[in-house]
Design a protein around this motif. Structure first.
Motif, PDB file in Angstrom:
ATOM      1  N   LEU A 103      29.464  35.724  38.566  1.00  0.00           N
ATOM      2  CA  LEU A 103      30.192  36.999  38.629  1.00  0.00           C
ATOM      3  C   LEU A 103      30.363  37.616  37.251  1.00  0.00           C
ATOM      4  O   LEU A 103      30.184  38.825  37.057  1.00  0.00           O
ATOM      5  N   ALA A 104      30.696  36.786  36.273  1.00  0.00           N
ATOM      6  CA  ALA A 104      30.881  37.278  34.917  1.00  0.00           C
ATOM      7  C   ALA A 104      29.576  37.849  34.360  1.00  0.00           C
ATOM      8  O   ALA A 104      29.565  38.873  33.681  1.00  0.00           O
ATOM      9  N   GLU A 105      28.462  37.183  34.669  1.00  0.00           N
ATOM     10  CA  GLU A 105      27.158  37.654  34.184  1.00  0.00           C
ATOM     11  C   GLU A 105      26.809  39.008  34.792  1.00  0.00           C
ATOM     12  O   GLU A 105      26.365  39.926  34.103  1.00  0.00           O
ATOM     13  N   ILE A 106      27.036  39.146  36.091  1.00  0.00           N
ATOM     14  CA  ILE A 106      26.750  40.412  36.762  1.00  0.00           C
ATOM     15  C   ILE A 106      27.643  41.520  36.227  1.00  0.00           C
ATOM     16  O   ILE A 106      27.200  42.634  35.951  1.00  0.00           O
ATOM     17  N   SER A 107      28.917  41.199  36.050  1.00  0.00           N
ATOM     18  CA  SER A 107      29.863  42.179  35.514  1.00  0.00           C
ATOM     19  C   SER A 107      29.409  42.682  34.147  1.00  0.00           C
ATOM     20  O   SER A 107      29.449  43.884  33.852  1.00  0.00           O
ATOM     21  N   GLY A 108      28.931  41.751  33.284  1.00  0.00           N
ATOM     22  CA  GLY A 108      28.472  42.136  31.952  1.00  0.00           C
ATOM     23  C   GLY A 108      27.248  43.047  32.001  1.00  0.00           C
ATOM     24  O   GLY A 108      27.161  44.022  31.251  1.00  0.00           O
ATOM     25  N   VAL A 109      26.304  42.740  32.909  1.00  0.00           N
ATOM     26  CA  VAL A 109      25.096  43.571  33.015  1.00  0.00           C
ATOM     27  C   VAL A 109      25.441  44.970  33.508  1.00  0.00           C
ATOM     28  O   VAL A 109      24.947  45.971  32.979  1.00  0.00           O
ATOM     29  N   VAL A 136      26.963  51.245  34.606  1.00  0.00           N
ATOM     30  CA  VAL A 136      27.461  51.400  35.979  1.00  0.00           C
ATOM     31  C   VAL A 136      28.961  51.144  35.947  1.00  0.00           C
ATOM     32  O   VAL A 136      29.415  50.005  35.838  1.00  0.00           O
ATOM     33  N   GLY A 137      29.738  52.209  36.013  1.00  0.00           N
ATOM     34  CA  GLY A 137      31.184  52.111  35.837  1.00  0.00           C
ATOM     35  C   GLY A 137      31.900  51.574  37.049  1.00  0.00           C
ATOM     36  O   GLY A 137      31.319  51.361  38.119  1.00  0.00           O
ATOM     37  N   LYS A 138      33.205  51.370  36.876  1.00  0.00           N
ATOM     38  CA  LYS A 138      34.016  50.726  37.917  1.00  0.00           C
ATOM     39  C   LYS A 138      34.031  51.504  39.221  1.00  0.00           C
ATOM     40  O   LYS A 138      34.161  50.920  40.298  1.00  0.00           O
ATOM     41  N   GLU A 139      33.883  52.838  39.152  1.00  0.00           N
ATOM     42  CA  GLU A 139      33.962  53.636  40.374  1.00  0.00           C
ATOM     43  C   GLU A 139      32.705  53.499  41.228  1.00  0.00           C
ATOM     44  O   GLU A 139      32.663  53.988  42.353  1.00  0.00           O
ATOM     45  N   ARG A 140      31.677  52.836  40.711  1.00  0.00           N
ATOM     46  CA  ARG A 140      30.424  52.721  41.439  1.00  0.00           C
ATOM     47  C   ARG A 140      30.141  51.281  41.897  1.00  0.00           C
ATOM     48  O   ARG A 140      29.048  50.971  42.332  1.00  0.00           O
ATOM     49  N   VAL A 141      31.127  50.390  41.764  1.00  0.00           N
ATOM     50  CA  VAL A 141      30.943  48.991  42.133  1.00  0.00           C
ATOM     51  C   VAL A 141      31.994  48.580  43.164  1.00  0.00           C
ATOM     52  O   VAL A 141      33.184  48.837  42.976  1.00  0.00           O
ATOM     53  N   SER A 142      31.557  47.970  44.243  1.00  0.00           N
ATOM     54  CA  SER A 142      32.490  47.388  45.211  1.00  0.00           C
ATOM     55  C   SER A 142      32.158  45.918  45.381  1.00  0.00           C
ATOM     56  O   SER A 142      31.002  45.518  45.257  1.00  0.00           O
ATOM     57  N   VAL A 143      33.171  45.120  45.636  1.00  0.00           N
ATOM     58  CA  VAL A 143      32.982  43.686  45.823  1.00  0.00           C
ATOM     59  C   VAL A 143      33.543  43.296  47.181  1.00  0.00           C
ATOM     60  O   VAL A 143      34.663  43.682  47.527  1.00  0.00           O
ATOM     61  N   LEU A 144      32.746  42.551  47.949  1.00  0.00           N
ATOM     62  CA  LEU A 144      33.179  42.107  49.272  1.00  0.00           C
ATOM     63  C   LEU A 144      33.239  40.588  49.286  1.00  0.00           C
ATOM     64  O   LEU A 144      32.251  39.922  48.962  1.00  0.00           O
ATOM     65  N   ALA A 145      34.398  40.037  49.626  1.00  0.00           N
ATOM     66  CA  ALA A 145      34.545  38.590  49.806  1.00  0.00           C
ATOM     67  C   ALA A 145      34.202  38.267  51.249  1.00  0.00           C
ATOM     68  O   ALA A 145      34.742  38.870  52.174  1.00  0.00           O
ATOM     69  N   CYS A 146      33.304  37.315  51.459  1.00  0.00           N
ATOM     70  CA  CYS A 146      32.764  37.120  52.796  1.00  0.00           C
ATOM     71  C   CYS A 146      32.498  35.646  53.060  1.00  0.00           C
ATOM     72  O   CYS A 146      31.964  34.936  52.207  1.00  0.00           O
ATOM     73  N   SER A 196      36.356  44.255  36.498  1.00  0.00           N
ATOM     74  CA  SER A 196      35.850  43.056  35.845  1.00  0.00           C
ATOM     75  C   SER A 196      35.835  41.910  36.842  1.00  0.00           C
ATOM     76  O   SER A 196      36.518  41.955  37.873  1.00  0.00           O
ATOM     77  N   ALA A 197      35.074  40.877  36.498  1.00  0.00           N
ATOM     78  CA  ALA A 197      34.897  39.751  37.426  1.00  0.00           C
ATOM     79  C   ALA A 197      36.204  39.033  37.724  1.00  0.00           C
ATOM     80  O   ALA A 197      36.415  38.537  38.829  1.00  0.00           O
ATOM     81  N   ASP A 198      37.109  38.966  36.736  1.00  0.00           N
ATOM     82  CA  ASP A 198      38.332  38.193  36.958  1.00  0.00           C
ATOM     83  C   ASP A 198      39.310  38.893  37.886  1.00  0.00           C
ATOM     84  O   ASP A 198      40.354  38.340  38.230  1.00  0.00           O
ATOM     85  N   GLN A 199      38.987  40.122  38.310  1.00  0.00           N
ATOM     86  CA  GLN A 199      39.837  40.799  39.282  1.00  0.00           C
ATOM     87  C   GLN A 199      39.445  40.477  40.719  1.00  0.00           C
ATOM     88  O   GLN A 199      40.119  40.878  41.654  1.00  0.00           O
ATOM     89  N   VAL A 200      38.328  39.763  40.879  1.00  0.00           N
ATOM     90  CA  VAL A 200      37.868  39.442  42.226  1.00  0.00           C
ATOM     91  C   VAL A 200      38.775  38.382  42.836  1.00  0.00           C
ATOM     92  O   VAL A 200      38.978  37.318  42.276  1.00  0.00           O
ATOM     93  N   GLU A 201      39.302  38.684  43.990  1.00  0.00           N
ATOM     94  CA  GLU A 201      40.169  37.735  44.699  1.00  0.00           C
ATOM     95  C   GLU A 201      39.345  37.058  45.774  1.00  0.00           C
ATOM     96  O   GLU A 201      38.884  37.697  46.721  1.00  0.00           O
ATOM     97  N   LEU A 202      39.104  35.761  45.620  1.00  0.00           N
ATOM     98  CA  LEU A 202      38.264  35.036  46.552  1.00  0.00           C
ATOM     99  C   LEU A 202      39.087  34.554  47.742  1.00  0.00           C
ATOM    100  O   LEU A 202      39.984  33.740  47.598  1.00  0.00           O
ATOM    101  N   LEU A 203      38.743  35.084  48.887  1.00  0.00           N
ATOM    102  CA  LEU A 203      39.446  34.735  50.117  1.00  0.00           C
ATOM    103  C   LEU A 203      38.500  33.969  51.024  1.00  0.00           C
ATOM    104  O   LEU A 203      37.355  33.722  50.682  1.00  0.00           O
ATOM    105  N   GLY A 204      38.959  33.629  52.204  1.00  0.00           N
ATOM    106  CA  GLY A 204      38.080  32.961  53.152  1.00  0.00           C
ATOM    107  C   GLY A 204      38.062  31.471  52.944  1.00  0.00           C
ATOM    108  O   GLY A 204      39.023  30.870  52.496  1.00  0.00           O
TER     109      GLY A 204
END
Length: 394
Positions: A287-293, A299-309, A321-329
């Protein structure tokens, strides 16, 4: 008052210590004998530069017993064999500047193997146990675990990569070039493999190093970054006309406004497998690597969505940023659900990045977006051929 006596370098003792090291660890002999000795009073102990020149303090040689000097020879050549200076060049700039702290981390990577191998080192030597860290890690990992204020003696640019005032420049007194250095690393790794096959064992760090030299693995971070960049370039390659910024040629035609061409930034969806079989550390690294790229290519924050699945989609939200991702499931795994949910979004993505261990069903036909799968784990199953895959391994 008499003049202070100047200690002369005891080359016999110094070279006897190298001979002892080569006899005790014959697989290191070629590398040890490739080091050229430079006498200097500007180093407190011993150090090496990128050209395999070993700078030696006469006072240090005089006061250090031969068994410990042998261990120091192994220590210094280990910096060069493990390409510490080359790896240091790839650190973030802020970490590179703190070269003495980098040196501590490198010493920890080396010295746990030297001590476990029964060799002697001078008192006060840096080791992982000194900082309550586990043995067997790479210096890049130790660097992030060390206290901020820690420092050590300077092993030179052959370790941390930063040129030192006491080092000779260029081709002065010969030295080993890059091509020869790579040949020495490979021949040493082959000697280690033969040693293990015939009669002995190796410390874990050396075993891992030799395997990497003889059977190199691709840096998954570089491959993943390249795959994401390529997918973004593909998605952004489509151009469209816009009147919000008239063409510069409009001035040549009175009363006519011509549209200009624009290349829109793509939208990106990141689908994260949160099932119980996923490794949290590897997932966070990917996640951190993808966030950095994404940040690097604009590609700014308004153009990225993250889905926990897992077997269902639990959350879909934009993050910065990657550390804002809340891993559920944490249940079963079905990445089809996440991919379909991403493509049904009102602001449809052009690129979908899936982070999963591969233990999942996949869509039966190619998606309408570019799909990149980062497969986390040692032996993940292959997804369909139309999905670009990158293997994320430790």
């Amino acid at each position: 008052m008499g003049e202070e006596e100047v200690v002369r370098l005891d080359r016999t003792k110094l070279l006897a210590a190298r001979y002892r090291a080569a006899q005790a660890r014959p697989y290191l002999a070629s590398a040890l004998y490739s080091l050229s000795v430079v006498e200097t009073r500007r180093v407190p102990t011993m150090g090496v530069d990128r050209r395999w020149r070993c700078y030696v303090s006469p006072d240090f040689v005089a006061r250090t017993p031969v068994p410990e000097l042998s261990g120091v020879w192994v220590h210094e050549v280990s910096h060069l064999l493990r390409d510490h200076h080359g790896r240091s060049d790839r650190l973030p700039a802020a970490e590179q500047r703190d070269h003495l702290r980098v040196n501590v981390a490198q010493d920890c990577e080396i010295n746990d193997d030297i001590l476990a191998d029964g060799l002697d080192l001078p008192e006060g030597t840096m080791s992982p146990k000194r900082f309550d860290m586990p043995d067997g890690l790479m210096f890049e990992a130790y660097l992030r675990m060390l206290p901020e204020e820690v420092r050590t003696l300077d092993c030179g640019s052959g370790a941390h990569g930063a040129a030192r005032p006491w080092e000779e420049s260029g081709d002065a007194r010969g030295g080993v070039g890059d091509v020869e250095a790579e040949a020495l690393r490979r021949s040493t790794a082959e000697a280690m493999r033969s040693h293990v096959r015939s009669r002995g064992t190796l410390p874990e760090g050396w075993k891992r190093w030799a395997e990497e030299i003889l059977q190199p693995t691709v840096d998954w971070r570089r491959v993943l970054a390249g795959a994401v960049r390529e997918a973004l370039a593909w998605a952004g390659g489509a151009v469209d006309y816009t009147y919000s910024r008239p063409s510069r040629r409009s001035g040549a035609l009175r009363g006519v406004v011509l549209p200009s061409l624009r290349r829109p930034l793509p939208r990106v969806a990141v689908v994260v497998d949160t099932s119980g079989s996923m490794g949290e550390d590897d997932l966070a690294a990917a996640l951190a690597e993808i966030s950095g790229v994404l940040k690097e290519v604009g590609v700014g924050k308004e153009r990225v969505s993250v889905l926990a699945c897992d077997a269902d989609v639990h959350a879909a939200r934009r993050v910065t940023s990657a550390d804002q991702v809340e891993l559920l499931g944490g249940g079963g795994t079905d990445m089809r659900v996440g991919i379909e949910a991403a493509l049904r979004a009102p602001q449809r993505p052009q690129v979908v990045i899936v982070l999963t261990d591969g233990e999942t069903p996949w869509p039966s036909e190619p998606a309408s977006a570019r799909v990149v799968a980062a497969l986390i784990g040692e032996t993940p199953p292959e997804p369909p051929s139309w999905i670009e895959t990158v293997r994320v391994t430790r």
